[in-house]
Write a protein that holds these residues in place. Structure first.
Motif, PDB file in Angstrom:
ATOM      1  N   LYS A 157       0.813  -1.211   0.000  1.00 15.65           N
ATOM      2  CA  LYS A 157       0.000   0.000   0.000  1.00 15.65           C
ATOM      3  C   LYS A 157       0.849   1.265   0.000  1.00 15.65           C
ATOM      4  O   LYS A 157       0.364   2.340   0.374  1.00 15.65           O
ATOM      5  CB  LYS A 157      -0.928  -0.006   1.228  1.00 15.65           C
ATOM      6  N   LYS A 158       2.087   1.168  -0.430  1.00 14.04           N
ATOM      7  CA  LYS A 158       3.008   2.296  -0.286  1.00 14.04           C
ATOM      8  C   LYS A 158       2.575   3.537  -1.060  1.00 14.04           C
ATOM      9  O   LYS A 158       2.979   4.650  -0.726  1.00 14.04           O
ATOM     10  CB  LYS A 158       4.421   1.879  -0.702  1.00 14.04           C
ATOM     11  N   LYS A 159       1.762   3.375  -2.100  1.00 14.27           N
ATOM     12  CA  LYS A 159       1.313   4.535  -2.870  1.00 14.27           C
ATOM     13  C   LYS A 159       0.148   5.271  -2.213  1.00 14.27           C
ATOM     14  O   LYS A 159      -0.171   6.401  -2.609  1.00 14.27           O
ATOM     15  CB  LYS A 159       0.901   4.104  -4.284  1.00 14.27           C
ATOM     16  N   THR A 160      -0.474   4.635  -1.216  1.00 12.22           N
ATOM     17  CA  THR A 160      -1.685   5.235  -0.653  1.00 12.22           C
ATOM     18  C   THR A 160      -1.639   5.484   0.847  1.00 12.22           C
ATOM     19  O   THR A 160      -2.573   6.047   1.405  1.00 12.22           O
ATOM     20  CB  THR A 160      -2.917   4.365  -0.955  1.00 12.22           C
ATOM     21  N   SER A 397     -13.508  11.810  -0.288  1.00 13.42           N
ATOM     22  CA  SER A 397     -12.362  11.405  -1.101  1.00 13.42           C
ATOM     23  C   SER A 397     -11.089  11.627  -0.308  1.00 13.42           C
ATOM     24  O   SER A 397     -11.024  12.506   0.561  1.00 13.42           O
ATOM     25  CB  SER A 397     -12.312  12.203  -2.406  1.00 13.42           C
ATOM     26  N   LEU A 398     -10.063  10.812  -0.606  1.00  6.86           N
ATOM     27  CA  LEU A 398      -8.761  10.908   0.045  1.00  6.86           C
ATOM     28  C   LEU A 398      -7.659  10.856  -1.018  1.00  6.86           C
ATOM     29  O   LEU A 398      -7.708  10.041  -1.935  1.00  6.86           O
ATOM     30  CB  LEU A 398      -8.567   9.750   1.033  1.00  6.86           C
ATOM     31  N   VAL A 399      -6.683  11.736  -0.874  1.00  6.95           N
ATOM     32  CA  VAL A 399      -5.514  11.764  -1.745  1.00  6.95           C
ATOM     33  C   VAL A 399      -4.280  11.670  -0.871  1.00  6.95           C
ATOM     34  O   VAL A 399      -4.138  12.418   0.105  1.00  6.95           O
ATOM     35  CB  VAL A 399      -5.474  13.066  -2.575  1.00  6.95           C
ATOM     36  N   HIS A 400      -3.377  10.737  -1.202  1.00  4.02           N
ATOM     37  CA  HIS A 400      -2.120  10.589  -0.466  1.00  4.02           C
ATOM     38  C   HIS A 400      -0.958  10.871  -1.405  1.00  4.02           C
ATOM     39  O   HIS A 400      -0.743  10.158  -2.379  1.00  4.02           O
ATOM     40  CB  HIS A 400      -1.980   9.166   0.117  1.00  4.02           C
ATOM     41  N   GLN A 401      -0.241  11.945  -1.116  1.00  7.36           N
ATOM     42  CA  GLN A 401       0.920  12.337  -1.905  1.00  7.36           C
ATOM     43  C   GLN A 401       0.630  12.296  -3.410  1.00  7.36           C
ATOM     44  O   GLN A 401       1.373  11.742  -4.196  1.00  7.36           O
ATOM     45  CB  GLN A 401       2.118  11.457  -1.546  1.00  7.36           C
ATOM     46  N   GLY A 402      -0.497  12.867  -3.761  1.00  3.98           N
ATOM     47  CA  GLY A 402      -0.874  12.964  -5.173  1.00  3.98           C
ATOM     48  C   GLY A 402      -1.627  11.767  -5.718  1.00  3.98           C
ATOM     49  O   GLY A 402      -2.182  11.835  -6.813  1.00  3.98           O
ATOM     50  N   ASN A 403      -1.668  10.683  -4.985  1.00  6.77           N
ATOM     51  CA  ASN A 403      -2.371   9.479  -5.429  1.00  6.77           C
ATOM     52  C   ASN A 403      -3.793   9.470  -4.874  1.00  6.77           C
ATOM     53  O   ASN A 403      -3.998   9.498  -3.650  1.00  6.77           O
ATOM     54  CB  ASN A 403      -1.645   8.213  -4.947  1.00  6.77           C
ATOM     55  N   VAL A 404      -4.787   9.455  -5.754  1.00  8.07           N
ATOM     56  CA  VAL A 404      -6.180   9.421  -5.311  1.00  8.07           C
ATOM     57  C   VAL A 404      -6.486   8.017  -4.787  1.00  8.07           C
ATOM     58  O   VAL A 404      -6.446   7.035  -5.532  1.00  8.07           O
ATOM     59  CB  VAL A 404      -7.138   9.799  -6.453  1.00  8.07           C
ATOM     60  N   VAL A 405      -6.771   7.928  -3.473  1.00  8.84           N
ATOM     61  CA  VAL A 405      -7.028   6.627  -2.845  1.00  8.84           C
ATOM     62  C   VAL A 405      -8.436   6.173  -3.167  1.00  8.84           C
ATOM     63  O   VAL A 405      -8.676   5.024  -3.511  1.00  8.84           O
ATOM     64  CB  VAL A 405      -6.818   6.728  -1.313  1.00  8.84           C
ATOM     65  N   PHE A 406      -9.404   7.078  -3.032  1.00  4.98           N
ATOM     66  CA  PHE A 406     -10.790   6.793  -3.428  1.00  4.98           C
ATOM     67  C   PHE A 406     -11.502   8.103  -3.677  1.00  4.98           C
ATOM     68  O   PHE A 406     -11.061   9.146  -3.222  1.00  4.98           O
ATOM     69  CB  PHE A 406     -11.528   5.975  -2.381  1.00  4.98           C
TER      70      PHE A 406
END
Length: 406
Positions: A157-160, A397-406
């Protein structure tokens, strides 16, 4: 969101951002907002622009954008999430009772821990959390398996999700033969050395805390210990860490006491003195915001400049079943306990969910988001931060370091 983002560069439109406070005399009576376009490039916010309805961009639908949440005390490796419901047993009344139970159950829990930890992270993310400080068991029963399983999940899950890890000798450092394991894990890719109730578990504050602090210094780690003890031994353990941090500047800002329940049982004068010493030494407190017989002096600690971090701790496990897994719910609990009911106070309380990153400063000046900020964002169905805290507004919605999680 109505689009799936496959690019590292994209733009949101119709993003609701806070722009300032509206006053009636000296009182903040309203939080001003406007719609904007927010451009993301890689893991950073590239720009914040006036809203453009015609722009080819992801429609944020007027949802409020806030900094994504941080859970600063969790046990991702040791939970019952994903297993059938099980309430806490009244037969296990002490930490040593729980140690004996864990020694029996850990081998069974480890069989499914990778899958269940993944589901627990999904749950935390669904509530807007993008960063977690997680303790993991290091003890003769677990060996290094709790860490290994947790590392598998975090790699997947390192991208999110972002995380920092605390080696947690839950079964004592010397009460069980954990010291050799702690020395080994201190050399690994972890962030903090943990501990638990050195006097009541190991029988000595100095022996246990000397080892923990030396391992942290020798391996360039932080310290984050669990301290449930109240009274003389609880106070002495905190004072030990304060003195060590004063003697070793490398520990300043990297040393924390989780729970620190003893601070909720001191006189006002003693609490003031302890808070001042914690702030001077750069030692922080991590709280799950308990209630009942122990109400922590969070406002007083903050008044003195002590960093107070907040986490869910238990979500569904054998220690406690009341962790909501939702940092906004923790913020609302803080507001309820300490009477933070005004627009201004509620907006400040959001900081406990975001590790003090807030859209507006205390004077109402816009300070987030700015170009160059980390693109870790949460979108909520709310008109402002104060409403989000008071109503625990739905996370959209959630974004982690530019990655849209949902």
């Amino acid at each position: 969101m109505d689009k799936i983002v496959n690019s590292s560069n994209y733009t949101f439109k119709n993003v609701l951002l806070e722009t300032g406070f509206e006053y009636d005399g000296d009182e903040v009576v309203h939080t001003k907002t406007e719609l904007f376009c927010v451009e993301v490039a890689g893991d950073k916010i590239k720009s914040v622009m006036p809203n453009d309805l015609n722009k080819n961009a992801i429609d944020a639908k007027g949802w409020l954008m806030l900094p994504a949440f941080k859970d600063m005390h969790a046990h991702l490796d040791k939970n019952l999430y994903g297993l059938p419901w099980q309430a806490v047993s009244d037969t296990r009344k002490t930490v040593k009772d729980q140690i004996a139970y864990e020694q029996k159950m850990i081998p069974e829990w480890l069989k499914t821990s990778v899958e269940r930890t993944g589901k627990l992270i999904d749950f935390l993310q669904s509530n807007g959390t993008h960063f977690i400080r997680s303790h993991f068991n290091i003890d003769p029963t677990s060996g290094f398996d709790s860490l290994k399983h947790l590392e598998i999940v975090l790699e997947n899950k390192k991208k999110t999700i972002g995380a920092e890890l605390v080696a947690f000798p839950q079964h004592g450092v010397f009460y069980t033969d954990t010291a050799p394991l702690l020395k080994e894990v201190a050399k690994m890719n972890i962030d903090f050395i943990g501990g638990v109730d050195p006097y009541s578990i190991d029988g000595s504050i100095e022996k246990t805390m000397d080892l923990i602090t030396q391992l942290a210094l020798d391996n360039n780690k932080g310290i984050d210990i669990h301290l449930h003890e109240v009274g003389v031994t609880g106070n002495k353990t905190i004072e030990f860490l304060i003195n060590k941090a004063k003697e070793n500047p490398a520990l300043r800002g990297k040393t924390f006491v989780s729970h620190a329940f003893t601070l909720g049982h001191l006189s006002d004068l003693e609490t003031e003195r302890m808070a001042a010493n914690l702030a001077e030494a750069g030692v922080g407190i991590v709280s799950s915001v308990p209630f009942g017989n122990t109400v922590m002096p969070i406002p007083l600690l903050r008044k003195h400049g002590v960093e107070v971090l907040i986490g869910n701790d238990n979500i569904q496990d054998h220690w406690n079943t009341f962790g909501p897994g939702h940092m906004l719910q923790k913020a609302r609990l803080i507001a309820s306990l300490y009477g933070y009911t005004s627009e201004w106070a509620l907006s400040r309380t959001l900081g406990f969910a975001t590790r003090y990153q807030l859209p507006l400063d205390d004077k109402g000046n816009q300070q987030w988001p700015k170009a160059g900020n980390d693109a870790s964002l949460v979108f909520l169905e709310a008109s402002c931060s104060a409403e989000a805290v008071a109503r625990v507004s739905p996370v959209k919605s959630l974004v982690h370091q530019g990655n849209v999680v949902f």
